[in-house]
Design an enzyme around this catalytic site. Structure first.
Site, mmCIF file in Angstrom:
data_model
loop_
_atom_site.group_PDB
_atom_site.id
_atom_site.type_symbol
_atom_site.label_atom_id
_atom_site.label_comp_id
_atom_site.label_asym_id
_atom_site.label_seq_id
_atom_site.Cartn_x
_atom_site.Cartn_y
_atom_site.Cartn_z
ATOM 1 N N ASP A 32 72.084 73.136 60.957
ATOM 2 C CA ASP A 32 70.703 72.656 61.112
ATOM 3 C C ASP A 32 69.930 72.499 59.802
ATOM 4 O O ASP A 32 68.714 72.754 59.763
ATOM 5 C CB ASP A 32 69.916 73.595 62.038
ATOM 6 C CG ASP A 32 70.464 73.608 63.448
ATOM 7 O OD1 ASP A 32 71.435 72.875 63.720
ATOM 8 O OD2 ASP A 32 69.939 74.373 64.277
ATOM 9 N N LYS A 122 73.284 69.638 69.244
ATOM 10 C CA LYS A 122 73.145 70.759 70.164
ATOM 11 C C LYS A 122 71.727 70.857 70.698
ATOM 12 O O LYS A 122 70.798 70.236 70.177
ATOM 13 C CB LYS A 122 73.547 72.064 69.470
ATOM 14 C CG LYS A 122 72.708 72.442 68.237
ATOM 15 C CD LYS A 122 73.390 73.558 67.459
ATOM 16 C CE LYS A 122 72.552 74.020 66.269
ATOM 17 N NZ LYS A 122 71.457 74.901 66.645
ATOM 18 N N ALA A 150 70.210 77.110 58.582
ATOM 19 C CA ALA A 150 68.908 77.608 59.003
ATOM 20 C C ALA A 150 68.845 77.640 60.539
ATOM 21 O O ALA A 150 69.530 76.868 61.208
ATOM 22 C CB ALA A 150 67.798 76.699 58.455
ATOM 23 N N THR A 151 68.045 78.510 61.065
ATOM 24 C CA THR A 151 67.436 79.622 60.384
ATOM 25 C C THR A 151 68.325 80.845 60.539
ATOM 26 O O THR A 151 69.049 80.986 61.525
ATOM 27 C CB THR A 151 66.037 79.947 60.938
ATOM 28 O OG1 THR A 151 66.160 80.301 62.319
ATOM 29 C CG2 THR A 151 65.100 78.778 60.770
ATOM 30 N N CYS A 155 69.504 80.155 64.600
ATOM 31 C CA CYS A 155 70.707 79.352 64.813
ATOM 32 C C CYS A 155 71.899 79.828 63.993
ATOM 33 O O CYS A 155 73.042 79.740 64.443
ATOM 34 C CB CYS A 155 70.412 77.884 64.520
ATOM 35 S SG CYS A 155 69.139 77.190 65.608
#
Length: 489
Positions: A32, A122, A150-151, A155
């Protein structure tokens, strides 16, 4: 992070904090690092400049070594972002900005995404939940997942926990993980280190990814398996997972094919295809090659135990053993341990203590491996193997990097320390010994000694072929192999 004084002793008593094994086939999962998380202008974002810089260094090293790079991103459809169907968005409504097609879900521009990279979209915290990530990692032959992104408390932590629960050794890179606040970041890393993963520094992670003995199987190589008319089967030999290509038919007489020192199973595809009208070929990725695991030992006893594990694990009744080069030495050792329908050898190394050395040096093998790991192609392979068919040069270029440096070195040492002629006279009939008329591995004198030391065996010369008899003279070598197999049926 501040902790109470008794915490360390509590965790020690629980047995937490053991070191995670570092496998030889890692994948890098970048969680992410999209603009919605790395830029403070977005509701869910923060300034993660330092973390993105560290992640970019990991990506660059992974690419240099041919290690798979997998990006993840949260992306909601308009119905999900605007509606009430996603429970997480009720708790964290700021995440509704992560809409498909928006700038928020675009990869941070300081990172580069290439066509060879993978992208997992996702809906939840874990990159595994509701996605194909576990299947992708398995198909890539991954044994270790390196996580950054992150974070940290959300995640990254969820992905690392699920990576462990999916059976992968997991490393989390401290400097390449970021959060919106220091407290949650520190707490998440503490918990991950204690119970799930090794939290490592950037330098250690880069050194691990740069390790010369890391094996890689790139996407082009995996795509080759889609063109192979065989089913992948898996067997355990103790702790070692072994991969086998089963060409069928299921009711055919099984022939367990054992390739050479730097030949993953797929490189014997052109041989196996020519046998399915006669027998059931099953080609083994010998330990340390292809999709099979690394192992602590690469001696003939361990290789022969793998043969028995495959035969028993797949329920192969009265099989034939057929091996080329190293695989022929393995077949010979295995044939002395229990009875088989028959044994077919193709140009086995006759070297051993007090004998002439194996004609290809270890440096030559490792030089070819280095070429494959830095990126090679069929044209470069052709300079070493000009007689090979083009497809076999291409497969060699794509698959050689899947071979373990340690496996090659230990096996090459075994060519000098383990004497072929200790086992060969004990191999029962019927046995067939194919060899190249121009082979530097089985010379005329070597063939004569082989005939003398096991007079019940039938020796067949392939005129004009070197050591790689099926690659050098495919028609003649396959004809001789088929004739030997017919006699065993």
């Amino acid at each position: 992070m501040p902790v109470d004084e008794g915490l360390d002793s509590v965790y020690d008593r629980a047995g937490f904090g053991a070191s995670v094994p570092r496998g030889s086939r890692p994948a890098l999962v970048v969680v992410d690092l999209t603009r919605g998380f790395t830029e403070p202008g977005f509701p869910s974002g923060a300034d993660l400049t330092a973390e993105v810089t560290a992640a970019a260094a990991l990506v660059a090293e992974a690419r240099r070594r041919g290690i798979p790079v997998i990006y993840t991103a949260i992306s909601y459809t308009p119905a999900e972002a605007d509606g009430d169907a996603v429970a997480w968005l009720r708790k964290a409504p700021g995440m509704r900005a992560l809409r498909e097609g928006s700038e928020a879900i675009a990869l941070d521009p300081r990172l580069e995404q290439r066509e060879s990279d993978h992208l997992i979209l996702k809906k939840g915290a874990s990159a595994f939940h509701g996605t194909s990530l576990a299947a992708l990692l398995t198909s890539l032959g991954t044994d270790t997942v390196v996580v950054c992104g992150a974070t940290t408390s959300g995640c990254v932590r969820a992905t690392a926990v699920d990576a462990v629960q999916s059976g992968f050794n997991t490393l989390v890179v401290r400097e390449a993980c970021g959060d919106r606040a220091q407290g949650p970041h520190d707490a998440a890393l503490f918990d991950l280190q204690a119970k799930y993963a090794d939290v490592v520094g950037l330098d250690e992670a880069l050194a691990y990814l740069a390790d010369e003995d890391l094996r890689t199987v790139g996407q082009p190589a995996l795509a080759d398996l889609g063109d192979v008319p065989a089913t992948s089967r898996w067997v355990r030999s103790g702790p070692v997972r072994l991969h086998v290509l089963d060409y069928g038919p299921s009711d055919g007489v099984p022939v367990l094919v054992l390739p050479g020192i730097t030949s993953p199973a797929v490189t014997m595809d052109f041989v196996a295809r020519e046998l399915t009208d006669l027998v059931r070929p099953l080609v083994l990725d010998v330990r340390g090659r292809g999709l099979s695991d690394d192992a602590p030992d690469y001696d003939l006893a361990s290789y022969a135990a793998d043969v028995e594990a495959v035969v028993d694990g797949l329920g192969l009744r009265d099989p034939i053993l057929f091996g080329h080069s190293m695989g022929a030495r393995i077949a010979v050792r295995a044939a002395t341990r229990r009875p088989y329908r028959g044994t077919v050898l193709a140009d086995p190394p006759l070297s051993g203590p007090g004998r002439a050395p194996y004609p290809t040096t270890l440096d030559a093998f490792l030089g070819q491996l280095a070429q494959a790991r830095r990126g090679t192609d069929a044209d470069e392979v052709a300079r070493s193997w000009p007689r090979w068919p083009r497809r076999e040069q291409e497969l060699r270029a794509r698959w050689l990097s899947s071979c373990s440096r340690s496996a090659i070195a230990a096996t090459h040492a075994g060519f000098e320390s383990e004497d072929f002629f200790d086992d060969w006279p004990k191999v029962p009939a019927p046995a067939y010994f194919l060899y190249g008329g121009a082979s530097p591995v089985v010379t005329a004198d070597g063939a004569a000694e082989a005939a003398e030391r096991n007079p019940s065996a039938e020796l067949v010369e392939i005129p004009g072929a070197g050591h790689m008899i099926f690659w050098d003279e495919p028609e003649a070598a396959l004809g001789a192999l088929r004739e030997a197999l017919r006699k065993l049926l």
